[in-house]
Design a protein around this motif. Structure first.
Motif, mmCIF file in Angstrom:
data_model
loop_
_atom_site.group_PDB
_atom_site.id
_atom_site.type_symbol
_atom_site.label_atom_id
_atom_site.label_comp_id
_atom_site.label_asym_id
_atom_site.label_seq_id
_atom_site.Cartn_x
_atom_site.Cartn_y
_atom_site.Cartn_z
ATOM 1 N N GLY A 71 0.818 -1.209 0.000
ATOM 2 C CA GLY A 71 0.000 0.000 0.000
ATOM 3 C C GLY A 71 0.846 1.251 0.000
ATOM 4 N N CYS A 72 0.768 2.007 1.102
ATOM 5 C CA CYS A 72 1.530 3.249 1.175
ATOM 6 C C CYS A 72 1.682 3.705 2.619
ATOM 7 N N VAL A 73 2.590 4.648 2.809
ATOM 8 C CA VAL A 73 2.738 5.355 4.072
ATOM 9 C C VAL A 73 2.490 6.820 3.760
ATOM 10 N N HIS A 74 1.559 7.428 4.493
ATOM 11 C CA HIS A 74 1.266 8.851 4.311
ATOM 12 C C HIS A 74 1.892 9.598 5.471
ATOM 13 N N GLU A 75 2.846 10.455 5.165
ATOM 14 C CA GLU A 75 3.504 11.267 6.182
ATOM 15 C C GLU A 75 3.032 12.706 6.036
ATOM 16 N N ILE A 76 2.549 13.267 7.132
ATOM 17 C CA ILE A 76 2.079 14.642 7.140
ATOM 18 C C ILE A 76 2.864 15.397 8.207
ATOM 19 N N ALA A 77 3.663 16.361 7.777
ATOM 20 C CA ALA A 77 4.410 17.198 8.712
ATOM 21 C C ALA A 77 3.564 18.428 8.993
ATOM 22 N N LEU A 78 3.247 18.611 10.275
ATOM 23 C CA LEU A 78 2.481 19.769 10.718
ATOM 24 C C LEU A 78 3.426 20.766 11.373
ATOM 25 N N THR A 79 2.904 21.915 11.747
ATOM 26 C CA THR A 79 3.714 22.956 12.367
ATOM 27 C C THR A 79 4.581 22.407 13.495
ATOM 28 N N ASP A 80 3.977 21.644 14.403
ATOM 29 C CA ASP A 80 4.711 21.115 15.552
ATOM 30 C C ASP A 80 4.455 19.638 15.799
ATOM 31 N N ALA A 81 4.089 18.887 14.768
ATOM 32 C CA ALA A 81 3.811 17.459 14.935
ATOM 33 C C ALA A 81 4.015 16.744 13.603
ATOM 34 N N THR A 82 4.102 15.420 13.686
ATOM 35 C CA THR A 82 4.205 14.585 12.495
ATOM 36 C C THR A 82 3.187 13.462 12.613
ATOM 37 N N VAL A 83 2.440 13.229 11.541
ATOM 38 C CA VAL A 83 1.452 12.156 11.490
ATOM 39 C C VAL A 83 1.938 11.139 10.466
ATOM 40 N N LEU A 84 1.914 9.850 10.839
ATOM 41 C CA LEU A 84 2.262 8.759 9.923
ATOM 42 C C LEU A 84 1.122 7.757 9.904
ATOM 43 N N VAL A 85 0.650 7.419 8.696
ATOM 44 C CA VAL A 85 -0.395 6.418 8.541
ATOM 45 C C VAL A 85 0.087 5.403 7.516
ATOM 46 N N ARG A 86 0.143 4.133 7.915
ATOM 47 C CA ARG A 86 0.475 3.040 6.993
ATOM 48 C C ARG A 86 -0.851 2.362 6.662
ATOM 49 N N CYS A 87 -1.172 2.265 5.353
ATOM 50 C CA CYS A 87 -2.464 1.729 4.945
ATOM 51 C C CYS A 87 -2.363 1.050 3.583
ATOM 52 N N SER A 88 -3.461 0.382 3.197
ATOM 53 C CA SER A 88 -3.465 -0.242 1.878
ATOM 54 C C SER A 88 -3.881 0.756 0.799
ATOM 55 N N ASP A 89 -4.668 1.777 1.170
ATOM 56 C CA ASP A 89 -5.092 2.785 0.207
ATOM 57 C C ASP A 89 -5.663 3.991 0.953
ATOM 58 N N LEU A 90 -5.850 5.078 0.236
ATOM 59 C CA LEU A 90 -6.471 6.265 0.812
ATOM 60 C C LEU A 90 -7.289 6.982 -0.239
ATOM 61 N N ARG A 91 -8.234 7.804 0.253
ATOM 62 C CA ARG A 91 -9.074 8.579 -0.649
ATOM 63 C C ARG A 91 -9.189 9.993 -0.080
ATOM 64 N N ALA A 92 -8.921 10.981 -0.903
ATOM 65 C CA ALA A 92 -8.995 12.381 -0.482
ATOM 66 C C ALA A 92 -10.188 13.034 -1.150
ATOM 67 N N THR A 93 -10.970 13.791 -0.342
ATOM 68 C CA THR A 93 -12.161 14.463 -0.851
ATOM 69 C C THR A 93 -12.160 15.915 -0.402
ATOM 70 N N TRP A 94 -12.227 16.834 -1.354
ATOM 71 C CA TRP A 94 -12.322 18.254 -1.019
ATOM 72 C C TRP A 94 -13.748 18.584 -0.641
ATOM 73 N N GLY A 95 -13.929 19.470 0.316
ATOM 74 C CA GLY A 95 -15.255 19.902 0.754
ATOM 75 C C GLY A 95 -15.332 19.928 2.262
ATOM 76 N N ASP A 96 -16.537 20.099 2.768
ATOM 77 C CA ASP A 96 -16.729 20.185 4.209
ATOM 78 C C ASP A 96 -16.685 18.833 4.892
ATOM 79 N N GLY A 97 -16.988 17.750 4.160
ATOM 80 C CA GLY A 97 -17.084 16.382 4.638
ATOM 81 C C GLY A 97 -16.186 16.050 5.696
#
Length: 97
Positions: A71-97
């Motif tokens: 799958g993939c690893v999604h790394e998100i660097a924030l102002t003062d934190a880091t998020v790591l998610v290891r998954c088989s897939d992901l879906r991104a949706t723009w909007g308020d959802g």
């Protein structure tokens, strides 16, 4: 995605739920927020680089999706934190959802 603000992290407690992260728009750059849903999550971590202050906005500095054999690893660097998610897939949706 740069400069979006971390709004919500939903970590599932039941088997039929998915993990998701929601980002609010930055008023100066975006008209809509972004919701990312993760499928087949095998690990999740959020490391703060200082004491967490929930009153301050954590904004996205960098995000990277790294392909893996299962799958993939999604790394998100924030102002003062880091998020790591290891998954088989992901879906991104723009909007308020």
């Amino acid at each position: 995605m740069k400069d979006l603000e971390l709004a919500d992290v939903h970590v599932p407690v039941g088997r039929n739920e998915s993990m998701s992260i929601r980002f609010a728009p930055n008023a100066w750059k975006h008209e809509e927020g972004l919701r990312i849903e993760y499928v087949g999550v095998t690990s999740f971590s959020m490391e703060s680089h200082r004491e967490i202050d929930w009153t301050e906005a954590e904004t996205v500095i960098l995000d990277e999706i790294i392909p893996t054999q299962d799958g993939c690893v999604h790394e998100i660097a924030l102002t003062d934190a880091t998020v790591l998610v290891r998954c088989s897939d992901l879906r991104a949706t723009w909007g308020d959802g």
